[in-house]
Design a protein around this motif. Sequence first.
Motif, PDB file in Angstrom:
ATOM      1  N   PHE A  42     -56.161  43.304 -24.064  1.00 33.80           N
ATOM      2  CA  PHE A  42     -55.164  43.266 -23.076  1.00 33.80           C
ATOM      3  C   PHE A  42     -54.278  41.751 -23.575  1.00 33.80           C
ATOM      4  N   SER A  97     -51.908  42.859 -26.178  1.00 39.11           N
ATOM      5  CA  SER A  97     -50.607  43.240 -25.945  1.00 39.11           C
ATOM      6  C   SER A  97     -49.916  42.006 -25.253  1.00 39.11           C
ATOM      7  N   GLY A  98     -50.192  41.041 -24.568  1.00 42.34           N
ATOM      8  CA  GLY A  98     -49.688  39.856 -24.469  1.00 42.34           C
ATOM      9  C   GLY A  98     -48.980  39.574 -25.401  1.00 42.34           C
ATOM     10  N   ALA A 128     -46.790  40.379 -16.355  1.00 43.09           N
ATOM     11  CA  ALA A 128     -47.233  40.715 -16.823  1.00 43.09           C
ATOM     12  C   ALA A 128     -48.160  39.902 -18.890  1.00 43.09           C
ATOM     13  N   THR A 161     -50.062  37.226 -17.157  1.00 45.61           N
ATOM     14  CA  THR A 161     -51.884  37.424 -17.527  1.00 45.61           C
ATOM     15  C   THR A 161     -52.577  38.102 -18.930  1.00 45.61           C
ATOM     16  N   GLU A 162     -51.382  38.531 -19.385  1.00 43.45           N
ATOM     17  CA  GLU A 162     -52.155  39.329 -20.665  1.00 43.45           C
ATOM     18  C   GLU A 162     -52.730  38.425 -21.815  1.00 43.45           C
ATOM     19  N   PRO A 170     -57.896  37.705 -21.126  1.00 44.59           N
ATOM     20  CA  PRO A 170     -58.763  37.696 -21.705  1.00 44.59           C
ATOM     21  C   PRO A 170     -59.499  35.981 -22.142  1.00 44.59           C
ATOM     22  N   LEU A 209     -56.788  42.479 -14.572  1.00 44.41           N
ATOM     23  CA  LEU A 209     -56.305  43.175 -14.909  1.00 44.41           C
ATOM     24  C   LEU A 209     -56.701  44.445 -15.463  1.00 44.41           C
ATOM     25  N   MET A 245     -53.781  45.468 -13.466  1.00 40.41           N
ATOM     26  CA  MET A 245     -52.292  46.183 -14.600  1.00 40.41           C
ATOM     27  C   MET A 245     -53.172  47.735 -14.988  1.00 40.41           C
TER      28      MET A 245
END
Length: 133
Positions: free
Chosen positions: A14, A17-18, A50, A53-54, A58, A74, A77
């Motif tokens: 994650f 991705s963020g 998003a 959060t990402e 984590p 997560l 998501m």
Amino acid sequence: MFDLAVRLTMAPIFFRSGLQKVGDWPATLFLFQEEYRVPLLPPDIAALLAAATELTMPVLLVLGLATRLAALPLLAMALTIQFVLGAANPAFSNPQHYFWMLLLAGLIVRGGGRLSVDHWLLHLSRRRMGDRQ
């Protein structure tokens, strides 16, 4: 030890991705407007949530701090990717997402495990409560 392994497995997925989202914000906004359409949220708000959060959850997972709380968004998501985006576009449907969901659900149920800040804080609070009695 297993809980730590799960946390260290899920966090980079994650987090990367963020980083990708904030690394090319105009492309991220475009994707949320055209490709990642989620119900109920405007694309710019969905993209911001998003990415935030990402990038934050984590870190909490790695530390084992508020593990259950960190795993919950997560999991949401992963569910959204698989069942909302995947329903609209089969390219988003990936069996790996089920594995993610299983691991994240396990963290929600079990917590961060013995090698976590959560465990240390719980132990410390129990110790202090014992001193007061």
